[in-house]
Motif scaffolding. Structure first.
Motif, PDB file in Angstrom:
ATOM      1  N   VAL A   1       0.856  -1.187   0.000  1.00 37.64           N
ATOM      2  CA  VAL A   1       0.000   0.000   0.000  1.00 37.64           C
ATOM      3  C   VAL A   1       0.891   1.236   0.000  1.00 37.64           C
ATOM      4  O   VAL A   1       1.836   1.338   0.800  1.00 37.64           O
ATOM      5  CB  VAL A   1      -0.934   0.026   1.230  1.00 37.64           C
ATOM      6  CG1 VAL A   1      -1.787   1.288   1.235  1.00 37.64           C
ATOM      7  CG2 VAL A   1      -1.816  -1.221   1.260  1.00 37.64           C
ATOM      8  N   PHE A   2       0.585   2.154  -0.914  1.00 41.90           N
ATOM      9  CA  PHE A   2       1.343   3.397  -1.041  1.00 41.90           C
ATOM     10  C   PHE A   2       0.364   4.558  -1.121  1.00 41.90           C
ATOM     11  O   PHE A   2      -0.607   4.503  -1.865  1.00 41.90           O
ATOM     12  CB  PHE A   2       2.220   3.340  -2.300  1.00 41.90           C
ATOM     13  CG  PHE A   2       2.934   4.622  -2.625  1.00 41.90           C
ATOM     14  CD1 PHE A   2       3.852   5.170  -1.749  1.00 41.90           C
ATOM     15  CD2 PHE A   2       2.681   5.287  -3.821  1.00 41.90           C
ATOM     16  CE1 PHE A   2       4.512   6.355  -2.052  1.00 41.90           C
ATOM     17  CE2 PHE A   2       3.330   6.463  -4.138  1.00 41.90           C
ATOM     18  CZ  PHE A   2       4.256   7.006  -3.240  1.00 41.90           C
ATOM     19  N   PHE A   3       0.605   5.611  -0.345  1.00 43.12           N
ATOM     20  CA  PHE A   3      -0.243   6.802  -0.375  1.00 43.12           C
ATOM     21  C   PHE A   3       0.433   7.883  -1.210  1.00 43.12           C
ATOM     22  O   PHE A   3       1.615   8.179  -1.019  1.00 43.12           O
ATOM     23  CB  PHE A   3      -0.478   7.326   1.049  1.00 43.12           C
ATOM     24  CG  PHE A   3      -1.482   6.526   1.832  1.00 43.12           C
ATOM     25  CD1 PHE A   3      -2.787   6.978   1.975  1.00 43.12           C
ATOM     26  CD2 PHE A   3      -1.133   5.313   2.403  1.00 43.12           C
ATOM     27  CE1 PHE A   3      -3.725   6.240   2.683  1.00 43.12           C
ATOM     28  CE2 PHE A   3      -2.063   4.566   3.115  1.00 43.12           C
ATOM     29  CZ  PHE A   3      -3.359   5.030   3.256  1.00 43.12           C
ATOM     30  N   GLY A   4      -0.327   8.485  -2.138  1.00 41.67           N
ATOM     31  CA  GLY A   4       0.223   9.534  -2.990  1.00 41.67           C
ATOM     32  C   GLY A   4      -0.892  10.277  -3.700  1.00 41.67           C
ATOM     33  O   GLY A   4      -2.056  10.191  -3.310  1.00 41.67           O
ATOM     34  N   PHE A   5      -0.558  10.984  -4.794  1.00 36.82           N
ATOM     35  CA  PHE A   5      -1.580  11.700  -5.553  1.00 36.82           C
ATOM     36  C   PHE A   5      -1.078  11.970  -6.972  1.00 36.82           C
ATOM     37  O   PHE A   5       0.123  12.000  -7.222  1.00 36.82           O
ATOM     38  CB  PHE A   5      -1.998  12.998  -4.842  1.00 36.82           C
ATOM     39  CG  PHE A   5      -0.932  14.063  -4.723  1.00 36.82           C
ATOM     40  CD1 PHE A   5      -1.088  15.298  -5.343  1.00 36.82           C
ATOM     41  CD2 PHE A   5       0.225  13.862  -3.976  1.00 36.82           C
ATOM     42  CE1 PHE A   5      -0.129  16.296  -5.233  1.00 36.82           C
ATOM     43  CE2 PHE A   5       1.182  14.845  -3.849  1.00 36.82           C
ATOM     44  CZ  PHE A   5       1.013  16.075  -4.489  1.00 36.82           C
ATOM     45  N   THR A   6      -2.003  12.155  -7.884  1.00 35.42           N
ATOM     46  CA  THR A   6      -1.648  12.222  -9.302  1.00 35.42           C
ATOM     47  C   THR A   6      -0.908  13.498  -9.690  1.00 35.42           C
ATOM     48  O   THR A   6      -0.216  13.512 -10.703  1.00 35.42           O
ATOM     49  CB  THR A   6      -2.898  12.097 -10.197  1.00 35.42           C
ATOM     50  OG1 THR A   6      -3.791  13.188  -9.916  1.00 35.42           O
ATOM     51  CG2 THR A   6      -3.617  10.787  -9.959  1.00 35.42           C
ATOM     52  N   HIS A   7      -1.057  14.567  -8.917  1.00 37.02           N
ATOM     53  CA  HIS A   7      -0.358  15.817  -9.222  1.00 37.02           C
ATOM     54  C   HIS A   7       1.010  15.894  -8.533  1.00 37.02           C
ATOM     55  O   HIS A   7       1.649  16.943  -8.541  1.00 37.02           O
ATOM     56  CB  HIS A   7      -1.209  17.021  -8.802  1.00 37.02           C
ATOM     57  CG  HIS A   7      -2.425  17.227  -9.657  1.00 37.02           C
ATOM     58  ND1 HIS A   7      -3.534  16.402  -9.591  1.00 37.02           N
ATOM     59  CD2 HIS A   7      -2.703  18.154 -10.603  1.00 37.02           C
ATOM     60  CE1 HIS A   7      -4.445  16.830 -10.447  1.00 37.02           C
ATOM     61  NE2 HIS A   7      -3.968  17.884 -11.082  1.00 37.02           N
ATOM     62  N   CYS A   8       1.440  14.792  -7.951  1.00 35.57           N
ATOM     63  CA  CYS A   8       2.715  14.731  -7.226  1.00 35.57           C
ATOM     64  C   CYS A   8       3.879  14.969  -8.199  1.00 35.57           C
ATOM     65  O   CYS A   8       3.973  14.298  -9.229  1.00 35.57           O
ATOM     66  CB  CYS A   8       2.841  13.359  -6.578  1.00 35.57           C
ATOM     67  SG  CYS A   8       4.315  13.115  -5.584  1.00 35.57           S
ATOM     68  N   PRO A   9       4.776  15.902  -7.877  1.00 37.28           N
ATOM     69  CA  PRO A   9       5.841  16.234  -8.824  1.00 37.28           C
ATOM     70  C   PRO A   9       7.011  15.265  -8.868  1.00 37.28           C
ATOM     71  O   PRO A   9       7.696  15.163  -9.879  1.00 37.28           O
ATOM     72  CB  PRO A   9       6.312  17.614  -8.356  1.00 37.28           C
ATOM     73  CG  PRO A   9       6.006  17.628  -6.889  1.00 37.28           C
ATOM     74  CD  PRO A   9       4.765  16.804  -6.711  1.00 37.28           C
ATOM     75  N   ASP A  10       7.268  14.534  -7.774  1.00 35.58           N
ATOM     76  CA  ASP A  10       8.470  13.703  -7.776  1.00 35.58           C
ATOM     77  C   ASP A  10       8.349  12.370  -7.044  1.00 35.58           C
ATOM     78  O   ASP A  10       8.603  11.319  -7.620  1.00 35.58           O
ATOM     79  CB  ASP A  10       9.674  14.493  -7.211  1.00 35.58           C
ATOM     80  CG  ASP A  10       9.309  15.304  -5.973  1.00 35.58           C
ATOM     81  OD1 ASP A  10       8.430  14.868  -5.208  1.00 35.58           O
ATOM     82  OD2 ASP A  10       9.903  16.384  -5.778  1.00 35.58           O
ATOM     83  N   VAL A  11       7.938  12.371  -5.779  1.00 33.97           N
ATOM     84  CA  VAL A  11       7.928  11.142  -4.976  1.00 33.97           C
ATOM     85  C   VAL A  11       7.053  10.059  -5.604  1.00 33.97           C
ATOM     86  O   VAL A  11       7.472   8.900  -5.733  1.00 33.97           O
ATOM     87  CB  VAL A  11       7.467  11.433  -3.528  1.00 33.97           C
ATOM     88  CG1 VAL A  11       7.255  10.129  -2.756  1.00 33.97           C
ATOM     89  CG2 VAL A  11       8.494  12.305  -2.816  1.00 33.97           C
ATOM     90  N   CYS A  12       5.851  10.420  -6.019  1.00 38.99           N
ATOM     91  CA  CYS A  12       4.913   9.412  -6.548  1.00 38.99           C
ATOM     92  C   CYS A  12       5.368   8.812  -7.880  1.00 38.99           C
ATOM     93  O   CYS A  12       5.393   7.586  -8.024  1.00 38.99           O
ATOM     94  CB  CYS A  12       3.514   9.993  -6.662  1.00 38.99           C
ATOM     95  SG  CYS A  12       2.881  10.575  -5.078  1.00 38.99           S
ATOM     96  N   PRO A  13       5.737   9.647  -8.869  1.00 36.47           N
ATOM     97  CA  PRO A  13       6.210   9.027 -10.113  1.00 36.47           C
ATOM     98  C   PRO A  13       7.479   8.205  -9.922  1.00 36.47           C
ATOM     99  O   PRO A  13       7.651   7.154 -10.554  1.00 36.47           O
ATOM    100  CB  PRO A  13       6.452  10.207 -11.052  1.00 36.47           C
ATOM    101  CG  PRO A  13       6.337  11.442 -10.245  1.00 36.47           C
ATOM    102  CD  PRO A  13       5.597  11.099  -8.995  1.00 36.47           C
ATOM    103  N   THR A  14       8.353   8.659  -9.025  1.00 34.39           N
ATOM    104  CA  THR A  14       9.575   7.899  -8.744  1.00 34.39           C
ATOM    105  C   THR A  14       9.238   6.557  -8.112  1.00 34.39           C
ATOM    106  O   THR A  14       9.786   5.512  -8.497  1.00 34.39           O
ATOM    107  CB  THR A  14      10.513   8.701  -7.812  1.00 34.39           C
ATOM    108  OG1 THR A  14      10.859   9.926  -8.451  1.00 34.39           O
ATOM    109  CG2 THR A  14      11.772   7.919  -7.474  1.00 34.39           C
ATOM    110  N   THR A  15       8.315   6.562  -7.143  1.00 38.19           N
ATOM    111  CA  THR A  15       7.934   5.320  -6.469  1.00 38.19           C
ATOM    112  C   THR A  15       7.209   4.381  -7.420  1.00 38.19           C
ATOM    113  O   THR A  15       7.443   3.167  -7.402  1.00 38.19           O
ATOM    114  CB  THR A  15       7.061   5.625  -5.237  1.00 38.19           C
ATOM    115  OG1 THR A  15       7.808   6.465  -4.347  1.00 38.19           O
ATOM    116  CG2 THR A  15       6.666   4.346  -4.505  1.00 38.19           C
ATOM    117  N   LEU A  16       6.355   4.917  -8.282  1.00 38.48           N
ATOM    118  CA  LEU A  16       5.689   4.063  -9.273  1.00 38.48           C
ATOM    119  C   LEU A  16       6.694   3.438 -10.233  1.00 38.48           C
ATOM    120  O   LEU A  16       6.555   2.274 -10.624  1.00 38.48           O
ATOM    121  CB  LEU A  16       4.632   4.859 -10.041  1.00 38.48           C
ATOM    122  CG  LEU A  16       3.328   5.133  -9.297  1.00 38.48           C
ATOM    123  CD1 LEU A  16       2.430   6.054 -10.114  1.00 38.48           C
ATOM    124  CD2 LEU A  16       2.595   3.844  -8.961  1.00 38.48           C
ATOM    125  N   ALA A  17       7.719   4.193 -10.599  1.00 36.58           N
ATOM    126  CA  ALA A  17       8.778   3.643 -11.453  1.00 36.58           C
ATOM    127  C   ALA A  17       9.515   2.523 -10.727  1.00 36.58           C
ATOM    128  O   ALA A  17       9.841   1.484 -11.319  1.00 36.58           O
ATOM    129  CB  ALA A  17       9.743   4.737 -11.879  1.00 36.58           C
TER     130      ALA A  17
END
Length: 198
Positions: free
Chosen positions: A65-81
Motif C-alpha cells: 500500500v502506497f499513499f500519494g496523488f496524481t499531481h505529485c511532482p516527484d515522490v509518486c512518479p519515482t515510487t511508481l517507477a
C-alpha cells in the motif's frame, strides 16, 4: 560476609535478567501491536476497478500500500517507477505483488484519473488506484498512520505533503515491513520475496 555478598550479587543478576526479559517482551509487544493495528479502521474507499477497498481488502494475499496523488511532482512518479521495476523482476520468476495506490488528494483524484495514472505499471496485478470521499480518505490516512497535508501554493492551487513509504502486508492483512523511499532494489526484492514466502 563473602557468602552474603555472593548471594546479593546473584539476586541482582537475577533481577537484571528478569528486567531484561520484561523489556524485551514489552518491545516485542509494542511492535506486534503496531503491526496488528496498522491498516485497521472503518474506512470505505473504492478502487479504480469499482470494488470496495476496506481493511478486509488487505487479506487473502500479500499486498503493498502506497499513499500519494496524481499531481505529485516527484515522490509518486519515482515510487511508481520503482514499483514497475519490482514487478518486472518478480515476473521473471512468475511472482506477482498486489499493489494499492491510495490517493491523499480525493478532491482531484477521481477513479478514472487514478486508473490512467497507475495503468502503465506492468505485471498481472500492476497497481490499483484507490479513492473516496475526503472524509473516508482521512479515515484511511489515520488507520495506516501515514501523513498527508494540503499545502497552498503561491498564486493559488495546492500540493500535498505526504509520507513516502510503501507498506507491505501479509496475507492476513498484518503489516509485514515498510519499504523506504528509493530503498536499495536488491534489499526491496528480498523483502518482497520473504513476504510472498511467508
Amino acid at each position: 560476609m563473602q557468602r552474603k555478598l555472593t548471594v546479593v550479587l546473584w539476586v541482582l543478576a537475577a533481577l537484571a535478567l528478569v528486567g531484561f526479559g520484561a523489556w524485551k517482551a514489552l518491545g516485542v509487544g509494542v511492535k506486534e501491536q503496531v503491526a496488528d493495528t496498522l491498516g485497521r479502521g472503518d474506512y470505505q474507499l473504492t478502487t479504480t476497478d469499482g470494488t470496495p477497498f476496506t481493511q478486509a481488502s488487505l487479506k487473502g494475499q500479500p499486498s503493498a500500500v502506497f499513499f500519494g496523488f496524481t499531481h505529485c511532482p516527484d515522490v509518486c512518479p519515482t515510487t511508481l517507477a520503482d514499483i514497475s521495476g519490482w514487478q518486472e523482476t518478480l515476473a521473471k520468476d512468475g511472482e506477482t505483488l498486489r499493489v494499492f495506490f491510495v490517493t491523499v488528494d480525493p478532491e482531484r483524484d477521481t477513479a478514472p484519473l487514478l486508473a490512467a495514472y497507475v495503468g502503465w505499471v506492468p505485471g498481472v496485478t500492476g497497481v490499483t488506484g484507490v479513492t473516496g470521499t475526503p472524509e473516508e480518505v482521512a479515515k484511511a490516512v489515520k488507520a495506516f498512520r501515514t501523513y498527508a497535508k494540503k499545502v497552498p501554493l503561491e498564486g493559488g492551487g495546492y500540493t500535498m505533503d505526504h509520507s513516502a513509504n510503501v507498506l507491505l502486508f501479509d496475507r492476513n492483512g498484518r503489516l509485514f515491513e515498510p519499504i523506504g523511499y528509493q530503498e536499495d532494489t536488491t534489499r526491496v526484492i528480498e523483502k518482497i520475496r520473504r513476504l510472498l514466502a511467508s
